[in-house]
Design an enzyme around this catalytic site. Structure first.
Site, PDB file in Angstrom:
ATOM      1  CG  HIS A 135      -1.911   0.974   1.391  1.00  0.00           C
ATOM      2  ND1 HIS A 135      -1.654   2.289   1.723  1.00  0.00           N
ATOM      3  CD2 HIS A 135      -3.255   0.890   1.241  1.00  0.00           C
ATOM      4  CE1 HIS A 135      -2.800   2.958   1.774  1.00  0.00           C
ATOM      5  NE2 HIS A 135      -3.784   2.137   1.483  1.00  0.00           N
ATOM      6  CD  GLN A 215      -6.913  -4.695   3.558  1.00  0.00           C
ATOM      7  OE1 GLN A 215      -7.873  -5.436   3.698  1.00  0.00           O
ATOM      8  NE2 GLN A 215      -7.053  -3.405   3.290  1.00  0.00           N
ATOM      9  CB  CYS A 376      -3.834   3.560  -1.592  1.00  0.00           C
ATOM     10  SG  CYS A 376      -4.953   4.931  -1.348  1.00  0.00           S
TER      11      CYS A 376
END
Lengths: 418, 153
Positions: A135, A215, A376
């Site tokens: 990310h 995540q 992103c």
């Protein structure tokens, strides 16, 4: 037989998704006259009633600034805030609450490590290893550090299925490698690098490791001691908790050696204009008044998850992933990116001849919330030569019926675009 | 007509799929690059002004159906217009897709305006208005001779 007392429950995970859904008030709402189908939990998850009520309760009956007041209310708030820290500690298996630093979120936690660990331990020419899957929050802080210190950033590629290339990683590791920062689960593709092996190999060359768990922690139980990572970071808002609160786990001896990230109140032992003595971690890294109610809300989210069977959640999410992969994969012109397993319940895809934004708008009119764009994670998009994808990311409250709703929504897209 | 059908009318889908005046223009008098960092849409406008009139205009880029259709229709409509008319059209188009109002002194024939009205459906989709205006903002920069990249977000 009463299922709650059945011994079967312990062997075969039972997960009552409808009961869980009732705990999330927003799932009963409608969008454009259609029942909400929320498939964007990867961006930010919805909140159970327990979290919403915990936050309300703080403000209604237990709020004051922490670590300061001698009055009872301040003591109550301080105990609840530190209690949340202890819940986080147990949740990820850290050795002590001192290893848990509350931050604004994953992004701030990574910036803190890059800035503070970097200042103390890294110098020009040192190599920091990242991966294509990262990310932007695990790329840009290291680029800022590169500007400041002249470190060298090395990037591990992924294969066509979106899997972390272990062979390339091994090739990149050398005596100059001082830090490895990789994601546990790609937010854009859902693919999961083998972090335990990555950490072991990094330690083999003497490099410290940060795992971006934003995540990952949502989809599986995490034990930082077993992983032996040096830093582990995640956000509350993706873990069914409030926004504005996140966690930096760091090994105690590392945090002890790191300089403050920001200066202010609550992070000092004593201040004079000649010399200021800093508090030990975690206070050293928590300058200013923290988001007290949100930290307590994160504790409530952890309680909520602990009240469920996490293996059963994982099995439920795996079933959603399998159903979505099969059902969407059968739609003509639909291509799924990130097919490598293991993988979290995230399905990123494109549809021939239709831009992700147009798909997002049409799905929204069916009540279906998905994320469209580059997520992103532009290097991932570049790797596959696409400007963006549609991403359906599933949470513990999603159902197989919602997978079907998504597929029908995509058929509607085809109807409109021909 | 549903808001969705109004947004994705045949003419928009057609322009989105097969954009007109797509490509680079040799020796333009103005050229500007526009970018929407939110969705990654990009557009480059090439402009050739001769004696105060748009002699030629083309574009390159990639993006959603709305942004591509808007750029395509814009280039079709602006050929042969004076610079002053282009400025007026910009104002008028902006009003059309944000408030739905077309109140502006018109220096162009009504048939041209009709062509743009199909994009008015976008005003029901606040998140998508920037898709429709990207090409126009980029055009404005090209007219003003700005080399700086235009971003809408």
């Amino acid at each position: 037989m009463n299922s709650a007392s059945s011994p079967m429950r312990r062997n075969a995970p039972v997960f009552d998704v409808e009961a869980v859904r009732r705990e999330f008030p927003i799932l009963g709402t409608s969008v454009h006259g259609k029942p909400l189908v929320f498939l964007d939990s990867g961006a930010s998850a919805q909140k159970p009633r327990a979290v919403i009520e915990a936050i309300s309760r703080v403000y209604e009956t237990g709020y004051a600034n922490i670590h300061r007041g001698v009055y009872q209310l301040s003591q109550v708030a301080t105990e609840a805030y530190e209690g949340a820290r202890a819940k986080v500690q147990r949740f990820i298996g850290a050795a002590s609450p001192g290893e848990i630093v509350f931050t604004k979120g994953t992004t701030e936690a990574i910036n803190l490590v890059a800035s503070s660990y970097g200042a103390r331990f890294l110098k020009a020419g040192d190599e920091v290893v990242l991966s294509v899957l990262e990310h932007h929050a695990n790329i840009v802080p290291w680029q800022l550090l590169r500007e400041r210190l002249g470190i060298v950033i090395r990037v591990v590629p992924v294969d066509a299925g979106g899997a972390f290339r272990m062979d390339e990683y091994e090739r990149l590791l050398n005596a100059r490698t001082k830090f490895v920062a990789v994601t546990q689960t790609s937010n854009a593709l859902g693919t999961m690098p083998p972090v335990a092996e990555i950490i072991r190999m990094a330690h083999g060359v003497g490099a410290a490791v940060l795992i971006d768990g934003a995540q990952g922690i949502v989809h599986e139980a995490v034990d930082v001691k077993a992983l032996d990572c040096d830093f582990y970071v995640f956000s509350g808002h993706k873990l069914y908790g409030p926004g504005g609160i996140g966690v930096l786990y760091g090994k105690e001896r590392l945090l002890e050696a790191m300089p403050p990230y920001q200066g202010g109140g609550d992070m000092i032992l004593s201040v004079s204009f000649e010399k200021t003595e800093f508090a030990p971690p975690p206070a050293r890294f928590e300058a200013g008044t923290p988001p007290i109610a949100d930290a307590i809300g994160l504790g409530a989210a952890i309680d909520f998850l602990n009240g469920l069977d996490r293996l059963a959640i994982a099995a439920h999410e795996a079933a959603l992933l399998d159903a979505a992969s099969a059902r969407l994969g059968a739609i003509p012109g639909l291509k799924i990116y990130g097919t490598a397993r293991p993988k979290a319940a995230i399905v990123s895809f494109t549809l021939d001849g239709v831009h992700p934004h147009d798909i997002g708008t049409i799905l929204d009119h069916e009540g279906i919330a998905v994320r469209v764009g580059h997520h992103c994670a532009q290097p991932v998009m570049e790797r596959f030569g696409i400007p963006g994808t549609v991403r359906a990311s599933f949470g513990l409250y999603n159902t197989i019926d919602e997978v079907e709703a998504l597929a029908r929504g995509l058929e509607k897209v085809r109807e409109i675009f021909g | 007509m549903s808001a969705l059908r109004e947004l994705y009318q045949e003419v928009i889908l057609d322009h989105g799929k097969t954009p007109r005046n797509f490509g680079r223009l040799e020796q333009p008098t103005g050229c500007s690059h526009g970018h929407n960092p939110l969705c990654g849409d990009t557009v480059t406008i090439y402009l050739k002004i001769k004696d105060g009139v748009v002699d030629d205009i083309t574009f390159e880029g990639r993006g959603c159906a709305i942004s591509m259709a808007s750029a395509s229709m814009m280039t079709e409509i602006l050929k042969g217009k004076t610079v002053a008319e282009v400025q007026q059209m910009f104002e008028r188009f902006h009003g059309l897709v944000t408030t739905g109002e077309q109140a502006c002194e018109g220096g162009f024939d009504i048939a041209d305006l009709d062509k743009l009205v199909v994009l008015a459906g976008v005003r029901e989709f606040p998140m998508r208005v920037k898709c429709a205006t990207l090409a126009w903002h980029t055009l404005k920069a090209a007219l003003e001779g700005k080399q700086k990249e235009v971003t809408v977000e």
